[in-house]
Enzyme design. Structure first.
Site, short mmCIF file in Angstrom:
data_model
loop_
_atom_site.label_atom_id
_atom_site.label_comp_id
_atom_site.label_asym_id
_atom_site.label_seq_id
_atom_site.Cartn_x
_atom_site.Cartn_y
_atom_site.Cartn_z
CB THR A 237 -0.85 0.09 1.29
OG1 THR A 237 -1.53 -0.95 1.33
CG2 THR A 237 -1.76 1.26 1.20
CB CYS A 325 23.00 1.87 10.41
SG CYS A 325 21.95 2.90 9.47
#
Length: 385
Positions: A237, A325
């Protein structure tokens, strides 16, 4: 105490204009962009406008933009999806030792599937030298992936020259441009790249959305399956508010970009000169001039990076010791080690990355506080004596 944020390479605050552009797509125009009713059509039009805005920022055509959940997914699609779909073109991949883990881990995964990986060294300034790439290319090299600018030390790579060399050998060229898009002029035609990754939250857009530029000639395949979104290239979506925010951030980034880059370059050089002058046993990491505007990476001998960060934070100054990260890892930065920096110095690294709201006063404050912090930490360390 004023807070000073100098961790823009990790993420940026959402611009107020970006936030305002996104709000209606949460509460008023909330339709699914794949629906045929009026709500869906409005959402779809907003997505296509954003596609045009992002494409304009990097000199691409709108149909060459595939929206993703961020730079990591874009890297995965560029590397894994391309190689799996093009085995017949070769099973050899070339990358560099200083890439983001989003690239290196993709290459590691492909190596376990039988592909061959060559990891290029960099020179002490963090540059992938064109001659090094030329020597590594083989007839079965299908893909070369070299980042546009390093996320830790800020060094800019000679991407146009590297891409041209790869193309001469018949290889496709990908660049992780997460750190450069919106910060310096980026034009995919001038760079000559086939694939390029970008992320909204590095240019004052929302987290959770990015894109992969894919040259029409490459014919990248879908990586996430389950629907026909993004012209069959990325199922799921559509994240309408996020994509709208990305588009607005791209539009704003394109306005007066050279002026903002020049200001950040000046601030960065002031900070570098001040740190090297005021703190002994300090080294600049990366290229002295060919670097991201406002990006400063230094290593201090005889101290430990996490302690520097904690003490800076107590003064309201937010920075990092490397990539966001890998925060929390006790291992020294793979980037700094690739530059030939000793392990002890790599552990004492600090990354200060400035943004559009940073000022001369912020730089002055860092130069006031940091020498005292380093002196105190060295006094506590047996190595400091």
């Amino acid at each position: 105490m004023k807070s000073i944020y100098m961790d823009h390479s990790a993420t940026t605050p959402v611009d107020k204009q970006v936030f305002e552009a996104m709000v209606p797509y949460f509460t008023e125009i909330y339709g699914n962009a794949a629906s045929v009713h009026s709500q869906g059509r409005q959402a779809s039009r907003a997505v296509e406008l954003a596609r045009e805005q992002v494409a304009a920022l990097i000199g691409a055509s709108p149909e060459e933009i595939i929206f993703t959940s961020g730079g990591t997914e874009a890297d995965n699609q560029a590397i894994i999806a391309y190689m799996l779909a093009n085995r017949s073109k070769g099973r050899h991949i070339i990358t560099s030792a200083i890439e983001h883990h989003a690239v290196l881990h993709c290459c590691d995964w492909l190596a376990r599937q039988g592909f061959e990986i060559t990891v290029l060294p960099v020179n002490p300034l963090g540059v992938v030298e064109p001659a090094t790439l030329s020597k590594a290319l083989r007839p079965d090299t299908a893909l070369v992936s070299i980042m546009h600018a390093n996320n830790e030390v800020g060094t800019l790579e000679p991407i146009a020259e590297l891409a041209a060399i790869a193309h001469e050998a018949g290889a496709v060229f990908h660049t992780d441009a997460v750190q450069t898009v919106g910060k310096i002029p980026v034009d995919v035609r001038e760079l000559g790249v086939d694939l390029l990754s970008a992320s909204a939250h590095k240019l004052y857009g929302p987290k959770g959305v990015g894109c992969l530029y894919s040259n029409k000639k490459v014919g990248i395949t879908g990586f996430v399956h389950g629907g026909g979104q993004e012209n069959g290239k990325r199922a799921g979506t559509t994240n309408v508010p996020g994509i709208v925010g990305f588009g607005k951030a791209a539009e704003l980034a394109g306005q007066n970009l050279p002026v903002r880059a020049a200001k950040l370059t000046e601030l960065g050089q002031r900070l570098i000169k001040g740190l090297l002058k005021e703190i002994p046993h300090t080294r600049l990491n990366g290229h002295p001039t060919e670097r991201l505007p406002g990006s400063v990476s230094v290593s201090f001998d005889y101290v430990e990076g996490e302690s520097i960060l904690l003490m800076l934070d107590s003064y309201g100054i937010m920075a990092s010791s490397g990539s966001a990260c890998t925060s929390g890892s006790t291992d020294p930065s793979h980037v700094l080690l690739a530059l030939g920096i000793p392990v002890e110095s790599a552990h004492g690294s600090l990354r200060l990355t400035m943004g559009k709201d940073n000022t001369d006063a912020d730089v002055d404050r860092v130069l006031e506080v940091l020498p005292t912090i380093i002196k105190k930490l060295r006094a506590m360390s047996p190595l400091g004596h």
